[in-house]
Design an enzyme around this catalytic site. Structure first.
Site, PDB file in Angstrom:
ATOM      1  N   ASP A 110       6.655  -1.765  12.573  1.00  0.00           N
ATOM      2  CA  ASP A 110       5.517  -1.703  11.656  1.00  0.00           C
ATOM      3  C   ASP A 110       4.696  -2.975  11.740  1.00  0.00           C
ATOM      4  O   ASP A 110       4.812  -3.728  12.718  1.00  0.00           O
ATOM      5  CB  ASP A 110       5.979  -1.391  10.222  1.00  0.00           C
ATOM      6  CG  ASP A 110       6.742  -2.526   9.570  1.00  0.00           C
ATOM      7  OD1 ASP A 110       6.964  -3.563  10.220  1.00  0.00           O
ATOM      8  OD2 ASP A 110       7.095  -2.387   8.381  1.00  0.00           O
ATOM      9  N   ALA A 138      -0.473  16.743   5.768  1.00  0.00           N
ATOM     10  CA  ALA A 138      -0.346  18.030   5.080  1.00  0.00           C
ATOM     11  C   ALA A 138       0.382  18.966   6.032  1.00  0.00           C
ATOM     12  O   ALA A 138       0.009  19.076   7.199  1.00  0.00           O
ATOM     13  CB  ALA A 138      -1.727  18.576   4.752  1.00  0.00           C
ATOM     14  N   LYS A 157      -6.676   6.552  -3.224  1.00  0.00           N
ATOM     15  CA  LYS A 157      -6.017   6.594  -1.913  1.00  0.00           C
ATOM     16  C   LYS A 157      -5.259   5.291  -1.621  1.00  0.00           C
ATOM     17  O   LYS A 157      -5.762   4.215  -1.880  1.00  0.00           O
ATOM     18  CB  LYS A 157      -7.044   6.864  -0.816  1.00  0.00           C
ATOM     19  CG  LYS A 157      -6.374   7.376   0.438  1.00  0.00           C
ATOM     20  CD  LYS A 157      -7.285   8.249   1.253  1.00  0.00           C
ATOM     21  CE  LYS A 157      -6.494   8.840   2.399  1.00  0.00           C
ATOM     22  NZ  LYS A 157      -7.172   9.851   3.134  1.00  0.00           N
ATOM     23  N   HIS A 190       0.869  -1.173   0.000  1.00  0.00           N
ATOM     24  CA  HIS A 190       0.000   0.000   0.000  1.00  0.00           C
ATOM     25  C   HIS A 190       0.904   1.220   0.000  1.00  0.00           C
ATOM     26  O   HIS A 190       2.073   1.127   0.330  1.00  0.00           O
ATOM     27  CB  HIS A 190      -0.970   0.017   1.189  1.00  0.00           C
ATOM     28  CG  HIS A 190      -0.307  -0.072   2.525  1.00  0.00           C
ATOM     29  ND1 HIS A 190      -0.030   1.019   3.298  1.00  0.00           N
ATOM     30  CD2 HIS A 190       0.157  -1.134   3.199  1.00  0.00           C
ATOM     31  CE1 HIS A 190       0.569   0.625   4.404  1.00  0.00           C
ATOM     32  NE2 HIS A 190       0.699  -0.680   4.377  1.00  0.00           N
ATOM     33  N   GLY A 214       5.282   2.163  10.370  1.00  0.00           N
ATOM     34  CA  GLY A 214       3.942   2.720  10.607  1.00  0.00           C
ATOM     35  C   GLY A 214       3.666   3.092  12.049  1.00  0.00           C
ATOM     36  O   GLY A 214       2.987   4.095  12.317  1.00  0.00           O
ATOM     37  N   ASP A 246       5.151   2.911   4.657  1.00  0.00           N
ATOM     38  CA  ASP A 246       5.896   2.246   3.593  1.00  0.00           C
ATOM     39  C   ASP A 246       6.286   3.169   2.434  1.00  0.00           C
ATOM     40  O   ASP A 246       7.229   2.875   1.708  1.00  0.00           O
ATOM     41  CB  ASP A 246       5.116   1.030   3.079  1.00  0.00           C
ATOM     42  CG  ASP A 246       5.266  -0.143   4.044  1.00  0.00           C
ATOM     43  OD1 ASP A 246       5.995   0.011   5.052  1.00  0.00           O
ATOM     44  OD2 ASP A 246       4.663  -1.203   3.802  1.00  0.00           O
TER      45      ASP A 246
HETATM   46 FE   FE2 Z   1       6.689  -1.141   6.729  1.00  0.00          FE
END
Ligand code: FE2
Length: 614
Positions: free
Chosen positions: A150, A422, A37, A12, A305, A333
């Protein structure tokens, strides 16, 4: 000196990054170009953009680096399948086509995607090496401990390492299926949010709950050891063999089945969120302490993550296990693409590295930018009504005044952000002092009913006046408390609202003089803004302060629910047309909603329906 294209794909958040002579020239996620997305396809658009930004042709690249080792990943898939046979057959069969068609032939696929014009070497770095490289090499430290956490890479789910000069070394690893990231994702799934994107919502839900399930989690689900390693009881989880994260036995511990997506959130989910947050913080802290013992370093770099859990990051910073912490802004990632390229530059090619006193991520502002001429051409083609204001101070004066007047402003300037947040170049901004602003922005602009407050941006030099934080937080990866002097006394009516089962009512109770950015536990996810990194955005905040006396603004991502953050002026204009945003600023151009040709309801609905709910 070499030009290196780093890639991450097929899981992803595909992305590309370009490193030339050690400088991060460009990086972007594929989703921003395809408008899908978390797009996982080969980052074709992102790669083309990176090459264009660097002024390079494909055959001028010296290296292409891919962010994980597909054969080892395949090995994990097969071994896991065999361990659970025949139960895992369905998920195994679902995964196979993409493996057989693409993932097992990555060198061929990569060369094909690069028009057959890349003939040199393709380097495959391991998943956690990529995360570790993305955290250490651009960090402000010559020497630092590294923590990557992660869901899973090839086999590793967390690593402790050390970075020194131009080298990194992984010292210790935790293996699949035992994974803090997957444990957190299991609770994300169970609480009715999407895995790999709803983790942020779970973290935002935690302050509403009581951590009453911590003991159950630690007794039944996971054995958390003092060194931060963990062993999970896999009889409660089904991610090895099933299509879901958790099973009936897991549900039995928490009083019934998983919450259905979009159904009302109950006390149970709030308490589960609070509980898994506590467990996560304990694990991260234990891993960090162990990393400190192993390396003796005074600074820490993080990626993966779980490093996006800014509540845990804030607690880790305040625990003072490490003097300073740098978290890669693209910690997920997507950032692996950048890490893989930097790994080749430093570790493989042995180039010298000098740590930048800030960091060398250029504010993570690494995506496309548009000149005034390009913006004008796009606006003309769209039939937009605009005004050009060349004088920057005049422009900032107008925008700050509109914001102070409780108008919602789309702010588009400079290069697009790399990573999930953002950071002021593709942002929707507003006045945080306004109690109505939060509901208004959520309902009229983002088309969501959020229980989470917005994040504040604050002038770097004034952060200590508003928050219990000193030092910078340029990437919105630290949570800190709003200063007590700004807290508001609650009335009886407020207290009643704070117990309302509807979380939207609770979050709308003003908790401080900056209600739109203050969470129910008085915390805020802060971004500090400085002249060096943020330029015009910093000057805008300065002007807002001059006009209002307030050095804080709301910053939320420029998109609607389910939409990737806007990339081009056209993306931004479509968002203005379809929402109740009042003013849109793109570089030197100011557009007012009222002056634009209105979309029909059918056109609006079509636009909104083009994005899947996240
Ligand atoms: Fe990862």
């Amino acid at each position: 000196m070499a030009s290196i294209l780093g890639l991450s794909a097929y899981y992803h958040d595909s992305a590309a990054a370009l490193v030339r002579d050690g400088d991060i020239v460009a990086a972007a996620q594929e989703e921003r170009f395809t408008r899908i997305k978390h797009d996982y396809h080969f980052p074709l658009h992102a790669s083309k953009y990176c090459l264009k930004e660097a002024g390079l042709k494909i055959d001028e690249l010296d290296y292409v680096a891919f962010y994980d080792k597909p054969l080892q990943k395949f090995d994990r898939l097969i071994e896991t399948y065999l361990a659970f046979v025949p139960r895992g057959l369905r998920s195994f069969m679902m995964a196979m086509p993409l493996w057989l068609k693409t993932k097992l032939h990555l060198p061929r696929e990569i060369r094909k995607a690069l028009d057959g014009r890349y003939t040199r070497r393709i380097v495959f770095t391991s998943h956690h090496e990529s995360h570790a490289a993305s955290a250490f090499f651009p960090s402000p430290f010559d020497r630092a401990a590294i923590l990557t956490i992660d869901g899973v890479g090839e086999w590793d789910t967390a690593t402790i390492g050390i970075g020194e000069g131009n080298r990194i070394k992984l010292l210790k690893t935790l293996h699949f299926p035992h994974s803090l990231g997957l444990l957190y994702s299991a609770f994300t799934y169970f609480c009715g949010f999407k895995v790999n994107s709803g983790e942020y919502k779970l973290m935002g839900l935690a302050p509403y709950g009581q951590p009453k399930y911590v003991d159950v989690i630690l007794e039944k689900l996971v054995d958390l050891r003092p060194d931060g390693s963990l062993a999970m009881d896999m009889s409660y989880f089904s991610y090895c063999e099933g299509l879901h994260m958790t099973n009936e036995k897991f549900a039995g511990l928490f009083g019934g089945p998983a919450r259905r997506a979009e159904s009302p959130i109950t006390e149970r989910e709030m308490d589960l969120a609070a509980s898994i947050q506590v467990v996560t913080e304990r694990a991260v802290l234990a891993m960090a302490r162990h990393a400190h013992e192993l390396t003796g370093c005074e600074n820490l770099c993080m990626a993966g993550g779980v490093a996006l859990n800014c509540v845990a990051n804030g607690k880790l910073l305040r625990s003072e296990v490490f003097r300073d912490i740098f978290v890669q802004p693209a910690a997920g990632d997507a950032g692996g693409a950048l890490g893989a390229a930097l790994f080749v530059h430093y570790q493989l090619l042995g180039n010298e590295r000098k740590a930048d006193t800030g960091d060398s991520c250029h504010g993570s502002l690494l995506g496309p930018r548009f000149s005034n001429e390009e913006v004008r051409a796009e606006l003309e083609a769209l039939g937009a009504v605009y005004e050009q204001i060349d004088d920057e101070s005049e422009l900032l004066r107008i925008v700050a005044a509109e914001a102070a007047d409780e108008r919602v402003i789309g702010w588009f300037a400079g290069r697009m952000e790399f990573g999930p947040r953002a950071l002021g170049n593709r942002s929707i901004i507003g006045d945080p002092r306004s109690a109505a602003m939060q509901a208004q922005m959520n309902l009229r602009i983002k088309f969501r009913e959020s229980f989470r407050p917005f994040a504040p941006v604050v002038l770097r030099e004034e952060v200590g006046e508003y928050f219990d934080h000193d030092g910078e937080s340029p990437y919105m990866l630290m949570v800190a408390e709003v200063k007590q002097a700004l807290w508001r006394q609650l009335s009886d009516e407020d207290r009643a609202a704070m117990r309302d089962p509807d979380l939207r009512r609770r979050v709308n109770v003003p908790r401080s003089t900056l209600p739109a950015i203050t969470h129910v536990d008085m915390s805020a996810r802060i971004q500090t803004v400085d002249e060096r990194r943020h330029g015009r955005f910093y000057r805008l905040l300065k002007e807002f302060k001059r006009q209002t006396g307030c050095g804080v603004m709301i910053n939320t991502s420029f998109n609607i629910r389910g939409e990737p953050i806007v990339c081009t002026p056209s993306d931004a204009y479509r968002c203005l047309q379809a929402t109740d945003m009042d003013v849109l600023v793109i570089e030197d151009f100011v557009l007012r909603k009222g002056a634009q040709k209105a979309l029909s309801e059918a056109q609006k609905s079509k636009y909104l329906a083009s994005f899947q709910l996240d």
